[in-house]
Design a protein around this motif. Sequence first.
Motif, short mmCIF file in Angstrom:
data_model
loop_
_atom_site.label_atom_id
_atom_site.label_comp_id
_atom_site.label_asym_id
_atom_site.label_seq_id
_atom_site.Cartn_x
_atom_site.Cartn_y
_atom_site.Cartn_z
N ASN A 78 0.62 -1.30 0.32
CA ASN A 78 0.09 -0.20 -0.24
C ASN A 78 1.08 1.23 -0.04
OD1 ASN A 78 -1.75 -1.48 -0.26
ND2 ASN A 78 -2.44 -1.59 2.56
N THR A 79 0.71 2.24 -0.50
CA THR A 79 1.00 3.59 -0.32
C THR A 79 0.58 4.22 0.90
OG1 THR A 79 0.79 3.55 -3.13
CG2 THR A 79 1.21 5.74 -1.22
N VAL A 80 1.47 4.23 1.36
CA VAL A 80 1.24 5.10 2.48
C VAL A 80 2.36 5.90 3.40
CG1 VAL A 80 2.17 4.48 5.55
CG2 VAL A 80 1.11 2.75 4.20
N GLN A 81 2.03 6.95 4.11
CA GLN A 81 2.21 8.19 4.00
C GLN A 81 2.06 8.72 5.72
OE1 GLN A 81 0.60 11.57 1.70
NE2 GLN A 81 0.80 10.30 0.37
N GLU A 82 2.80 9.33 5.97
CA GLU A 82 3.18 9.43 7.80
C GLU A 82 1.54 10.50 8.00
OE1 GLU A 82 6.54 11.31 8.62
OE2 GLU A 82 7.71 9.81 9.18
N LYS A 83 1.44 10.70 9.59
CA LYS A 83 0.05 11.96 9.58
C LYS A 83 -1.05 10.79 9.07
CE LYS A 83 3.32 13.94 11.73
NZ LYS A 83 4.20 13.75 13.11
N GLU A 84 -0.98 9.53 9.18
CA GLU A 84 -2.34 9.25 7.81
C GLU A 84 -2.77 8.13 9.10
OE1 GLU A 84 -3.98 7.26 3.79
OE2 GLU A 84 -1.85 7.74 4.88
N VAL A 85 -4.36 7.95 8.40
CA VAL A 85 -4.81 7.01 9.57
C VAL A 85 -5.26 6.06 8.76
CG1 VAL A 85 -7.17 6.49 11.11
CG2 VAL A 85 -5.99 8.48 11.35
N LEU A 86 -5.38 4.97 9.27
CA LEU A 86 -5.96 3.62 8.21
C LEU A 86 -5.69 3.06 9.09
CD1 LEU A 86 -2.15 3.72 6.00
CD2 LEU A 86 -3.99 4.25 5.33
N ALA A 117 -8.64 9.17 18.47
CA ALA A 117 -8.92 10.64 18.24
C ALA A 117 -9.41 11.17 17.44
CB ALA A 117 -7.70 10.97 18.64
N VAL A 118 -8.46 11.36 15.84
CA VAL A 118 -8.88 12.18 15.37
C VAL A 118 -9.84 11.25 14.04
CG1 VAL A 118 -7.98 11.82 12.94
CG2 VAL A 118 -6.29 12.22 14.36
N SER A 125 -12.77 9.85 16.12
CA SER A 125 -13.54 10.49 17.08
C SER A 125 -13.90 12.06 16.88
CB SER A 125 -13.07 10.86 18.29
OG SER A 125 -12.69 8.98 19.06
N TRP A 126 -12.92 12.69 16.95
CA TRP A 126 -12.75 14.34 16.75
C TRP A 126 -14.16 14.82 14.53
CZ3 TRP A 126 -13.19 17.99 19.35
CH2 TRP A 126 -12.95 19.76 19.10
N ASP A 127 -14.10 13.48 13.74
CA ASP A 127 -14.49 13.71 12.73
C ASP A 127 -15.85 13.29 13.16
OD1 ASP A 127 -11.60 14.60 11.55
OD2 ASP A 127 -11.87 12.69 10.93
N ARG A 128 -16.08 12.00 13.72
CA ARG A 128 -17.09 11.37 14.41
C ARG A 128 -18.02 12.90 14.78
NH1 ARG A 128 -16.90 5.67 16.19
NH2 ARG A 128 -19.32 5.45 16.53
N VAL A 129 -18.00 13.14 16.09
CA VAL A 129 -18.60 14.39 16.60
C VAL A 129 -18.93 15.54 15.92
CG1 VAL A 129 -17.82 15.96 18.10
CG2 VAL A 129 -17.45 13.64 18.98
N ASN A 130 -18.05 16.07 14.80
CA ASN A 130 -18.57 16.99 13.87
C ASN A 130 -19.46 16.73 13.48
OD1 ASN A 130 -16.32 19.12 13.76
ND2 ASN A 130 -15.24 17.21 14.83
N GLY A 137 -14.29 8.61 22.83
CA GLY A 137 -12.52 8.49 23.42
C GLY A 137 -12.22 10.02 23.76
N ILE A 138 -13.59 11.08 23.77
CA ILE A 138 -13.21 12.57 23.75
C ILE A 138 -14.36 12.98 24.59
CG2 ILE A 138 -13.49 14.59 22.65
CD1 ILE A 138 -13.24 13.89 20.03
N GLU A 139 -12.99 13.37 25.98
CA GLU A 139 -14.19 13.93 26.89
C GLU A 139 -14.91 15.53 26.28
OE1 GLU A 139 -11.27 14.72 29.99
OE2 GLU A 139 -11.53 12.34 30.94
N ALA A 140 -16.23 15.44 26.87
CA ALA A 140 -17.26 16.12 26.51
C ALA A 140 -17.85 16.40 27.74
CB ALA A 140 -18.31 16.22 25.67
N PHE A 141 -18.82 17.56 27.84
CA PHE A 141 -19.12 18.57 28.70
C PHE A 141 -20.30 18.66 28.72
CE2 PHE A 141 -20.86 22.43 31.13
CZ PHE A 141 -20.36 22.27 32.22
N LEU A 142 -20.70 17.86 30.04
CA LEU A 142 -22.37 17.88 30.19
C LEU A 142 -22.57 19.04 31.06
CD1 LEU A 142 -25.39 17.17 29.81
CD2 LEU A 142 -24.99 14.72 31.15
N PRO A 143 -23.44 20.08 31.02
CA PRO A 143 -24.02 20.67 32.13
C PRO A 143 -25.16 20.13 32.13
CG PRO A 143 -24.13 22.17 29.78
CD PRO A 143 -23.82 20.89 29.23
N GLY A 144 -24.88 21.00 33.99
CA GLY A 144 -26.20 20.20 34.96
C GLY A 144 -27.73 21.02 34.26
#
Length: 661
Positions: A105-113, A177-178, A180-185, A212-219
């Motif tokens: 495969n063609t692999v690059q750094e900073k990539e999620v596979l 983390a990467v 998760s951030w995409d899924r949250v958005n 895996g992301i810590e989110a804030f739930l206001p009271g």
Amino acid sequence: MTEEKKENLEPKEELEQQDAAQDVQREHEVVSEKVSEKEEDKAEELVEKEGVSSLATEEEEATEVAEEPAAESEEFDWAALEADDEGFAGKKNTELVDLYDNTLNTVQEKEVLEGTVISMNKREVVVDIGYKSDGIVSLNEFRYNPELKVGDTVEVYVESLEDKKGQMILSHKKARAVRSWDRVNDALDKDEIIKGYIKCRTKGGMIVDVFGIEAFLPGSQIDVKPIRDYDMYVGKNMEFKVVKINQEFRNVVVSHKALIEAELEQQKKEIISKLEKGQVLEGTVKNVTSYGVFIDLGGVDGLIHITDLSWGRISHPNEIVELDQKLNVVILDFDDDKKRIALGLKQLTPHPWDNLDTELKVGDSVKGKVVVMADYGAFVEIAPGVEGLIHVSEMSWSQHLRSAQDFLKVGDEVEAQILTLDRDERKMSLGIKQLKKDPWQEIDTKFGIGTKHSATVRNFTNFGVFVEIEEGVDGLIHISDLSWTKKIKHPSEFTSIGAQVEVVVLDIDKDNRRLSLGHKQLEENPWDVFETIFSVDSIHEGTVVELFDKGATIALPYGVEGFATPRHLVKEDGSKASLEEKMDFKVIEFSKAAKRIILSHSRVFEDEKRSEETAKKKTQSKQTAKAMKTVKDSQEKTTLGDISELAALKSQMEAEENKEK
């Protein structure tokens, strides 16, 4: 050398090195097998595609060479052989390189596979991502997944294709983390419902693990009703909606309340559509505030204002209701647009004024408790929900301005007389001074003109002092009646608020309920005596106590003060008198009626000079008369001796004149 080092190693270290070498060897064998399998697969595909194997091609070529006659060897084209004799450096090499590259495969750094777990040990996980070498991920990053095994597919983040040791470094945690951030958005953009795990409490709300992301739930976003125990939610898995994301600080805010609000909104519309004013419903106390009580009517909230809880006055709603209490309420009003519902509790019971004793009338005495205080009066509750006002003017016979707090305070039990009673308007006014005798009914006998009393200073004005001899009996001391001798500009110079002062009654105004009082009249008029002491042209020592543009105030003996104009303050050397300076003053004017003494310091030395000059003139006149007589006598009989005496007298007179000049 190597053997010596091995001999020096401890058995434990030697075993560890052997284990490590075996691990590396096994990893290389696995990698080699996988690459060989991939190459064989590619080769088979190539054979099927071309329809001939490379091995068969080589055998045919060898057979053809062997079958050629030996005689033709002399005519062999060496140039063509050299052109074709490229071996694996020509077209075949290129095909083999392409075949090898196509297996990777063609692999690059900073990539999620995505990769496959091919090996695991106590510290690391080896992951195949289809590259020329496998990557290593720390086993700690899979602590959340204790069931991880060889063959599982996992997401990895390429941190480095090759480190110092030539090893590719991967990270599963960063990949999560990467992703998760995409899924949250995506969840925010698509308004999706996501699941999360409530980890712990924090200030103002909860911390939720979402992908895996810590989110804030206001009271306030946990539920539609106020939460009194946050700890009961810790450790629970719940559904949420992403309501806000801060891209700069990578903060995520989620809400569980948003999931149920839409359903409740529909319920509210249905409930409000069935409401009618005056309708009685059962509800549950949802929240208690200082201004009222929120009632849950089964999906919609209503408010009972504190004034609608009880016919009587209460300081806080918790005196009537408590949380989670069930009670019946009446609908007073509601707003379809704003979905507000006003409720009442006291309206379910008859108004106390309707049950008020019908025999009660004006002039009767009643007892009650002070429930509210104001500057203008006090509200007294004579029965639950029935109040009367005692105005401050009805608390005392005194006429001077005072506050109701000077007489009563909240909680006092009082007895009062009914002054007015309006059952239709439900209003009542009361008075407590009416239960006492009016002191002005006997004012002439008790506080007659000329009588002396002790009074309390209540108030000041520019023209005098208001005092109270006793409750309800007030009087005024005019500023001119404070002192015989001192000129008082303001009463505060003479006395203070609350002080006791002796007074004498000068006049009585019964209609306006006022007494004219005096203080200086307690003593005889000292100006009768001052007239003989401070007679005109008398000289007295005085002190300059005040200086101003028009003159100065001079303090004289016996506490009396005089006045001197600026030209009468000039001293003998030409300078002017200064403040607090003592000097002699001559009285140049005395007025008993106006109580005024005019003084002069300049007249003291001016009159002395004038007296000396007068005396000298008299002496000169006598000497001149004597000389004239001598001359006359000499005319009758002149002798040589007389002439010499006249000459001496003349010289003497001339010398005196020169001296005076």
